[in-house]
Design a protein around this motif. Structure first.
Motif, PDB file in Angstrom:
ATOM      1  N   ARG A  40     -17.701  -1.032  -4.931  1.00 54.88           N
ATOM      2  CA  ARG A  40     -16.470  -1.748  -5.635  1.00 54.88           C
ATOM      3  C   ARG A  40     -16.422  -3.063  -5.294  1.00 54.88           C
ATOM      4  O   ARG A  40     -16.544  -3.560  -4.073  1.00 54.88           O
ATOM      5  CB  ARG A  40     -15.270  -1.094  -5.411  1.00 54.88           C
ATOM      6  N   GLU A  98      -5.240   7.442   4.518  1.00 52.48           N
ATOM      7  CA  GLU A  98      -5.431   6.908   3.334  1.00 52.48           C
ATOM      8  C   GLU A  98      -4.766   5.538   3.311  1.00 52.48           C
ATOM      9  O   GLU A  98      -5.687   4.253   2.953  1.00 52.48           O
ATOM     10  CB  GLU A  98      -5.015   7.350   2.294  1.00 52.48           C
ATOM     11  N   GLN A  99      -3.780   5.209   3.597  1.00 48.74           N
ATOM     12  CA  GLN A  99      -2.927   3.956   3.552  1.00 48.74           C
ATOM     13  C   GLN A  99      -3.538   2.899   4.319  1.00 48.74           C
ATOM     14  O   GLN A  99      -3.619   1.661   4.101  1.00 48.74           O
ATOM     15  CB  GLN A  99      -1.407   4.141   3.799  1.00 48.74           C
ATOM     16  N   ASN A 156      -6.701   1.546   2.875  1.00 42.80           N
ATOM     17  CA  ASN A 156      -6.293   0.484   1.805  1.00 42.80           C
ATOM     18  C   ASN A 156      -6.043  -0.727   2.288  1.00 42.80           C
ATOM     19  O   ASN A 156      -6.230  -1.545   1.807  1.00 42.80           O
ATOM     20  CB  ASN A 156      -4.971   1.182   0.805  1.00 42.80           C
ATOM     21  N   ALA A 204       0.777  -1.347   0.003  1.00 39.80           N
ATOM     22  CA  ALA A 204       0.108   0.035   0.001  1.00 39.80           C
ATOM     23  C   ALA A 204       1.015   1.241  -0.085  1.00 39.80           C
ATOM     24  O   ALA A 204       0.668   2.240  -0.759  1.00 39.80           O
ATOM     25  CB  ALA A 204      -1.067   0.018   1.088  1.00 39.80           C
ATOM     26  N   SER A 249      -8.058   0.366 -10.728  1.00 45.28           N
ATOM     27  CA  SER A 249      -8.083  -0.110  -9.296  1.00 45.28           C
ATOM     28  C   SER A 249      -8.982  -1.119  -8.852  1.00 45.28           C
ATOM     29  O   SER A 249      -8.829  -1.890  -7.730  1.00 45.28           O
ATOM     30  CB  SER A 249      -8.379   1.401  -8.457  1.00 45.28           C
ATOM     31  N   GLU A 290      -3.136   1.858  -6.230  1.00 47.31           N
ATOM     32  CA  GLU A 290      -4.405   1.436  -5.413  1.00 47.31           C
ATOM     33  C   GLU A 290      -5.268   2.459  -4.801  1.00 47.31           C
ATOM     34  O   GLU A 290      -6.249   2.032  -4.452  1.00 47.31           O
ATOM     35  CB  GLU A 290      -3.577   0.668  -4.266  1.00 47.31           C
ATOM     36  N   THR A 291      -4.828   3.767  -4.920  1.00 43.06           N
ATOM     37  CA  THR A 291      -5.404   4.628  -4.247  1.00 43.06           C
ATOM     38  C   THR A 291      -5.973   5.522  -5.403  1.00 43.06           C
ATOM     39  O   THR A 291      -6.609   6.374  -5.182  1.00 43.06           O
ATOM     40  CB  THR A 291      -4.597   5.670  -3.650  1.00 43.06           C
ATOM     41  N   ASP A 292      -5.987   5.060  -6.605  1.00 44.09           N
ATOM     42  CA  ASP A 292      -6.290   5.678  -7.832  1.00 44.09           C
ATOM     43  C   ASP A 292      -7.956   5.783  -7.842  1.00 44.09           C
ATOM     44  O   ASP A 292      -8.647   4.796  -7.712  1.00 44.09           O
ATOM     45  CB  ASP A 292      -5.919   5.341  -9.280  1.00 44.09           C
TER      46      ASP A 292
END
Lengths: 198, 222
Positions: free
Chosen positions: B208, B179-180, B183, A138, A152, A144-146
């Motif tokens: 998603r 954010e990480q 994720n 990450a 993604s 991945e953050t797109d």
């Protein structure tokens, strides 16, 4: 678990015959330490890391439960099975044990208990390792953050698949068994604690 | 059509997202949205959508008492008798007593306690074949537990829920974490429902990670 390849097992019982018998059952495959009462068990744990301990429920100077409490307080990362003459009339998991074995315990009973608890402990460790892998990825992967989706999505799909297919050493179905589920979570809790202490 | 023959968990009316009609058994979704975007309501709606089929509901709460959760769940049409709703209250709020439908855990940091309560709650359901599992919320738990431990805990919990064929919905407020971190957490889940407020102030949603559901944003006014 400690560094060496062999699993280490601690047997605690006030009856020397029982201790010797269990030792004989286990020593071909594991490093076995023994103790005849609670104080001695705590001493042994100060100098050796046991992966699995068998505690007799009725050790005279401390009951198995009290000894278990002390093991927890001292942050020993050790899975604990209670050895009991009668089927326990209380919730063994809630009392803090990972499993129990009924006396007289056979060689097969003891070994399968060790293998089962070691596998769950290892599962907890594998999941933690997996966390560090995913964290690294990450940190590296801006895709991945797109926010733009198709690509993604494929990444997260791939991640999900890697996750599902990855070998954690314990099949998901095993976690349907309450004792295994709780032991895996307890191993996660304990790992964190012994790390914080160390 | 005989409802009982439908596989998966119907969620048809909850979100204005085409293709998001039924969630396959064993799916765990992260429901992510900042404050005031209604992620809690979305989680509760996803759970309550099982009432027509007699699905059981298990809610783990770390940020509100079991009593409040029960009232909120009842307000969105969920069935709240103990054979239908079991709540694990790990909020430490002291706002509820343990009882037939409630398991108390002293604090969100007591992961083992939550695990034990989970097994008891499942035991107490008269029928645990079809269960919708709600978690409110990851963000609160992460205030008490380091990330690695939280990650491992959710890994074990979602694997069990998945193996049992449940449907899980777990709320997280991404604006309170890096954010990480979000994720990393998503890798534990099969998919994600994301909520946001658009530039013009309208709430939007997208789904998603689920096959058959396009991941475009849809307007979802509050």
């Amino acid at each position: 678990m400690h560094e060496s390849e062999r699993t280490s097992v601690l047997v605690v019982d006030d009856d020397p015959d029982v201790v010797r018998t269990y030792q004989r059952y286990l020593e071909a495959e594991y490093d076995v330490a023994v103790a005849f009462d609670g104080e001695e068990a705590l001493d042994v744990l100060e100098s050796t890391d046991a992966d699995v301990a068998f505690l007799d429920r009725a050790t005279p100077d401390r009951s198995g439960e009290a000894l278990l409490g002390r093991i927890g307080e001292r942050g020993h990362d050790c899975r604990v099975a209670m050895v009991t003459a009668v089927d326990p009339d209380f919730d063994v998991l809630e009392a803090g044990f990972d499993d129990y074995v009924t006396k007289p315990a056979s060689r097969a009973d003891l070994r399968s208990t060790v293998e089962r608890l070691v596998a769950l402990d290892e599962y907890a460790r594998n999941v933690r390792q997996y966390h560090s892998l995913v964290s690294k990825r990450a940190a590296l992967g801006p895709e991945e953050t797109d926010a733009e989706s198709e690509r993604s999505d494929r990444f997260s799909e791939l991640d999900a698949r890697i996750e599902r297919e990855r070998e954690f050493g314990v099949e998901p179905d095993r976690l349907l068994e309450d004792a295994a589920f709780v032991t895996a979570i307890r191993a996660i809790d304990d790992d964190a604690r012994s790390e914080a202490d160390g | 059509m005989a409802d009982r023959d439908v596989d998966g968990y119907p969620v048809g009316d909850v979100l204005p997202v085409e293709g998001f009609e039924t969630v396959p058994e064993g799916t765990n979704l992260l429901v992510a949205g900042p404050a005031m975007t209604g992620k809690r309501s979305v989680v509760l709606d996803l759970l309550a959508a099982g009432r027509g089929r007699g699905d059981r509901t298990l809610i783990i709460t770390t940020d509100a008492s079991a009593n409040r959760i029960r009232d909120q769940f009842e307000a969105v049409g969920g069935r709240v008798s103990p054979s239908y709703l079991q709540t694990i209250d790990a909020s430490g709020s002291g706002g509820s007593a343990g009882g037939e439908g409630v398991q108390l855990v002293s604090s969100p940091s007591d992961l083992t306690g939550i695990g034990i309560a989970f097994t008891k709650a499942v035991d107490r359901m008269d029928d645990a074949d079809r269960v919708r599992l709600g978690f409110l919320s990851l963000s609160t738990l992460l205030q008490y537990v380091d990330r690695e431990r939280a990650f491992a805990f959710f890994h074990v919990l979602t694997r069990r829920a998945s193996a049992a064929g449940y449907f899980g919905a777990f709320a997280i407020d991404p604006s309170t974490h890096e954010e990480q971190l979000v994720n990393v957490m998503t890798s534990v889940f099969d998919g994600m429902v994301e909520l946001r407020e658009s530039a013009s102030g309208v709430r939007e949603v997208r789904v998603r990670g689920l096959s058959g559901v396009a991941s475009a944003w849809h307007e979802f006014p509050l």
